[in-house]
Write an enzyme that holds these catalytic residues in place. Structure first.
Site, mmCIF file in Angstrom:
data_model
loop_
_atom_site.group_PDB
_atom_site.id
_atom_site.type_symbol
_atom_site.label_atom_id
_atom_site.label_comp_id
_atom_site.label_asym_id
_atom_site.label_seq_id
_atom_site.Cartn_x
_atom_site.Cartn_y
_atom_site.Cartn_z
ATOM 1 N N CYS A 138 -43.901 -8.580 -5.969
ATOM 2 C CA CYS A 138 -43.764 -7.197 -6.444
ATOM 3 C C CYS A 138 -45.088 -6.461 -6.322
ATOM 4 C CB CYS A 138 -43.272 -7.188 -7.890
ATOM 5 S SG CYS A 138 -43.053 -5.515 -8.563
ATOM 6 N N CYS A 141 -45.811 -4.097 -9.270
ATOM 7 C CA CYS A 141 -46.230 -4.812 -10.478
ATOM 8 C C CYS A 141 -47.682 -5.269 -10.387
ATOM 9 C CB CYS A 141 -45.349 -6.043 -10.700
ATOM 10 S SG CYS A 141 -43.577 -5.744 -10.653
ATOM 11 N N ASP A 142 -48.073 -5.801 -9.233
ATOM 12 C CA ASP A 142 -49.330 -6.543 -9.134
ATOM 13 C C ASP A 142 -50.371 -5.950 -8.195
ATOM 14 O OD1 ASP A 142 -48.245 -8.437 -10.892
ATOM 15 O OD2 ASP A 142 -47.297 -9.531 -9.244
#
Length: 318
Positions: A138, A141-142
């Site tokens: 992701c 997300c990261d």
């Protein structure tokens, strides 16, 4: 030997942000929800290290710790949380029938499905070794953790192209590894990738191994599948964007789903095609796939279930 039936008002299948949020709202509405966590209690976030984009955690939080907070909050309001998995369902009549762990039959007035989706991986041992330590599925997300660094992303579809351009805004260099000699992405997304100066697309390229120092990713070993030439690319992050599989196999032939298996809900609601069955989180969201959007749809599912039950108890005469 099949266990004796149990009847409940509100059954929640799955225990990620969507399931736990649905449980919090359902419990506060006195629906006496029962949750079956599935085999991975807490869902995908239990495999995540730092979560920094969920509101209310100004210093960030570890994924497993965050899911433990969700669980405690759901239990505080009376949710009956049980470890187990739903092995089959029968939504052909009311109340709905659900079999847990292949032995226990439950009937439920409402069912909230929050079984999520599972990221597809390449299947490399090094991929799992460094998952959460430089390997991610992701970018949204990261990606922030790799600001100003070099990263690689594998994939050839719209999601991979979108995540590559997202990473390009944060990272110094993005290597896009495409297995064939062309993208599967739309022309618009291909044009966006090609117009981004710090994305380098490597066609006919397959990942052989993710390289690390025992703690973090330091590079990726790839091979050109036409020339068989091998090379090592120095990167600090490796993103896998080859798709997700919604966890919907047990609902096939009973609930409407798209070609890839995502459950289809009424626009703006969590209602499925079956009365009293609701879907929330990544199991019906192939676009956003964020913890906060999953939690939001979990709230919606509980409210939809509450209103459905209220309407059944006090029907409006026409």
């Amino acid at each position: 030997m099949q266990e004796e039936n149990e009847h409940i008002q509100c059954l929640i299948i799955g225990s990620g942000p969507a399931g736990y949020t649905a449980a919090i709202y359902a419990a506060r509405a006195d629906l006496k929800p029962v949750m079956y966590t599935g085999l991975q209690a807490g869902g995908q976030l239990t495999n995540t290290t730092d979560v920094e984009n969920f509101p209310g955690y100004p210093r960030g939080i570890m994924g497993p710790e965050m899911m433990e907070d969700f669980r405690k909050q759901a239990e505080r309001f009376g949710t009956d949380i049980r470890f187990g998995y739903v092995s089959s369902v029968d939504f052909s009549s009311l109340p709905h029938k659900v079999v847990v762990d292949e032995i226990k039959t439950i009937t439920a007035d409402t069912v909230i499905i929050a079984t999520g989706a599972t990221a597809k991986w390449l299947g490399l041992p090094s991929e799992q070794k460094y998952n959460g330590f430089g390997v991610s599925a992701c970018a949204v997300c990261d990606g922030f953790f790799f600001k100003g660094q070099d990263v690689a992303i594998v994939g050839a579809g719209d999601t991979a192209a979108e995540e590559a351009t997202y990473l390009a805004k944060l990272c110094k260099k993005v290597y896009m590894l495409v297995r064939k000699d062309e993208f599967r992405a739309s022309k618009t997304m291909i044009a966006r990738v090609n117009a981004t100066a710090n994305i380098e697309v490597l066609y006919n390229t397959e990942t052989q191994e993710i390289i690390g120092n025992g703690k973090n990713v330091t590079g990726v070993k790839v091979v050109n599948n036409l020339t068989q030439e091998e090379q090592e690319i120095a990167v600090e992050g490796f993103f896998v964007a080859i798709g997700h599989k919604p966890n919907t196999d047990i609902f096939r032939d009973q609930l409407d789903m798209d070609a890839t298996g995502y459950l289809q809900t009424k626009p703006g609601y969590t209602l499925t095609n079956i009365e009293g069955v609701f879907a929330c989180g990544d199991v019906q969201d192939m676009y956003y796939r964020q913890a906060v959007t999953a939690a939001g749809s979990g709230c919606m599912a509980a409210l939809d279930a509450e209103r459905y039950l209220a309407a059944k108890e006090h029907p409006v005469e026409v």
